[in-house]
Design an enzyme around this catalytic site. Structure first.
Site, short mmCIF file in Angstrom:
data_model
loop_
_atom_site.label_atom_id
_atom_site.label_comp_id
_atom_site.label_asym_id
_atom_site.label_seq_id
_atom_site.Cartn_x
_atom_site.Cartn_y
_atom_site.Cartn_z
N SER A 125 -34.17 97.80 43.45
CA SER A 125 -35.24 98.36 43.46
C SER A 125 -36.39 97.63 43.74
O SER A 125 -36.81 96.53 43.66
CB SER A 125 -35.04 98.78 41.89
OG SER A 125 -36.45 99.42 41.33
N TYR A 150 -33.88 95.53 32.84
CA TYR A 150 -33.43 96.17 33.84
C TYR A 150 -33.93 95.44 34.94
O TYR A 150 -33.24 95.24 36.04
CB TYR A 150 -33.88 97.83 33.65
CG TYR A 150 -33.83 98.41 35.12
CD1 TYR A 150 -32.65 98.75 35.28
CD2 TYR A 150 -35.04 98.67 36.04
CE1 TYR A 150 -32.58 99.27 36.56
CE2 TYR A 150 -34.91 99.25 36.84
CZ TYR A 150 -33.73 99.60 37.40
OH TYR A 150 -33.64 100.20 38.65
N LYS A 154 -31.88 93.43 38.40
CA LYS A 154 -32.07 93.65 40.07
C LYS A 154 -32.49 92.62 40.64
O LYS A 154 -31.75 92.10 41.81
CB LYS A 154 -32.85 94.89 40.14
CG LYS A 154 -32.66 96.20 39.85
CD LYS A 154 -31.28 96.56 40.47
CE LYS A 154 -30.69 97.88 39.66
NZ LYS A 154 -29.24 98.33 40.07
#
Ligand code: UD1
Length: 339
Positions: A125, A150, A154
């Site tokens: 992302s 989150y 990544k």
């Protein structure tokens, strides 16, 4: 060629499964259906004329993963989408995110490392950049300390793959750093199915447009941007899905320069929240009920990609405009509320 798509019933996974099947790949989907429905298989089948193989497996269950790889020892590639993706939830439940997004990645890589040759695409992302210092963002922009568990999953996920590739020359991997995916397949057979109140802008807009939500809150109009609202880059999910197929092909054909590569996947054009709202109003012919409210904590001001590397190296370029993507999102919203 047989490709495993983890999280293949989800938003990006289902669109990628369609593109793979349309290019002649055999698709095996693993999904635990925690945030997706088995009915998505019908949509994929309606578009492609072929039902992908499906196994309901939770990748956190190591024994089930081992069993799967024993039964499917002939995989030519893996595209790994299965992960949790809500930034706010990750702040409340960090261990769930580390287990779901990183534990499962480790299990997959353990199996792929044992294969003679393995091709792996990772769903990363633009969040890894946080607030980049310069726009557009190139792949060389520094990865800054993550602002949420989150985002951290990544960043760490990419590091895990990179470290594994260093000592596993027969493992070839690409991380695709997506900007904001939106839209639905032009057939309107598959699209985004957020559970509960959507956290992301586009499904919130279409749900407001259809009358499920009273109004959209625009988080801040006092940012240093032209109209004061945040800038993001919105990419049609079909364009994004195609980037996965192209990246996988690059690995399978041995065209990659290194055994670990990273690409931004976006359109290269930023749009403000108000521009996205106006796009909705244009394609739907409806006025959207919205209100400017305070800033949302953790929002970056601007994020849009330099896509030159993906364009020249992968030979891939996003085709759809914001309006086209918005129209498909709106048609999808209308369809699912009618059914
Ligand atoms: C962020 C991450 C992205 C991640 C996604 C998961 C960044 C740059 N992006 O996306 O990597 O995959 O979360 O959820 O870190 N907005 C409103 N009202 C709303 C909803 C959103 O005004 O009700 C605004 C936001 O303030 C933002 C824009 O719309 O400016 C897009 O927000 P959203 O769709 O949540 O995506 P990101 O925050 O960009």
């Amino acid at each position: 060629m047989k490709i495993l798509v983890t999280g293949g019933l989800g938003f990006i996974g289902s669109h990628t499964s369609v593109e793979l099947q349309q290019k002649g790949y055999e698709v095996v989907i693993i999904d635990n259906c925690s945030n997706a429905s088995e009915e998505v298989l019908d949509g994929i089948t309606a578009i492609t004329g072929k039902k992908p193989l499906f196994e309901k497996i939770d990748l956190r269950n190591k024994e089930d993963v081992s069993d799967f790889f024993q039964r499917h020892s002939d995989l030519d590639g893996v595209i790994h989408f299965a992960a949790s993706k809500a930034v706010g939830e990750s702040v409340d439940k960090p261990l769930l995110y580390y287990e779901n997004n990183l534990g499962t990645l480790v299990y997959l890589l353990q199996h792929l490392s044992k294969q003679k040759k393995a091709h792996f695409i990772f769903s990363s992302s633009c969040t890894v950049y946080c607030q980049a210092d310069t726009m557009p963002i190139t792949e060389d922009a520094p990865v800054k300390p993550a602002e949420s568990p989150y985002g951290n999953t990544k960043q760490i996920g990419e590091e895990i793959i990179q470290d594994t590739c260093k000592v596993t020359p027969h493992l070839h991997a690409i991380s695709l750093r997506y900007f904001n995916p939106m839209g639905a397949h032009p057939s309107i057979e598959i699209g985004e199915l957020p559970t509960g109140v959507p956290q992301n802008l586009v499904p919130f807009i279409t749900q407001t447009g259809i009358g499920m939500r009273e109004k959209l809150s625009v988080f801040g109009d006092d940012y240093p941007t032209e109209d004061g609202t945040c800038i993001r880059e919105y990419i049609h999910v079909v364009d994004l899905a195609k980037a996965h197929v192209v990246a996988l092909k690059r690995l399978i054909e041995g065209k990659n320069e290194k055994n670990y590569e990273v690409f931004n996947v976006g359109t290269g054009t930023g749009s403000s929240v108000l521009e996205v709202i106006h796009s909705f109003e244009k394609v739907s012919g409806k006025k959207l009920n919205y209100q400017i409210v305070g800033r949302r904590q953790g929002d970056v001001i601007k994020a849009f990609a330099d896509t030159a590397k993906a364009n020249s190296t992968l030979g891939w370029k996003a085709q759809s405009t914001l309006d086209e993507a918005m129209l498909s999102a709106w048609q999808w919203e209308q369809k699912i509320r009618k059914d």
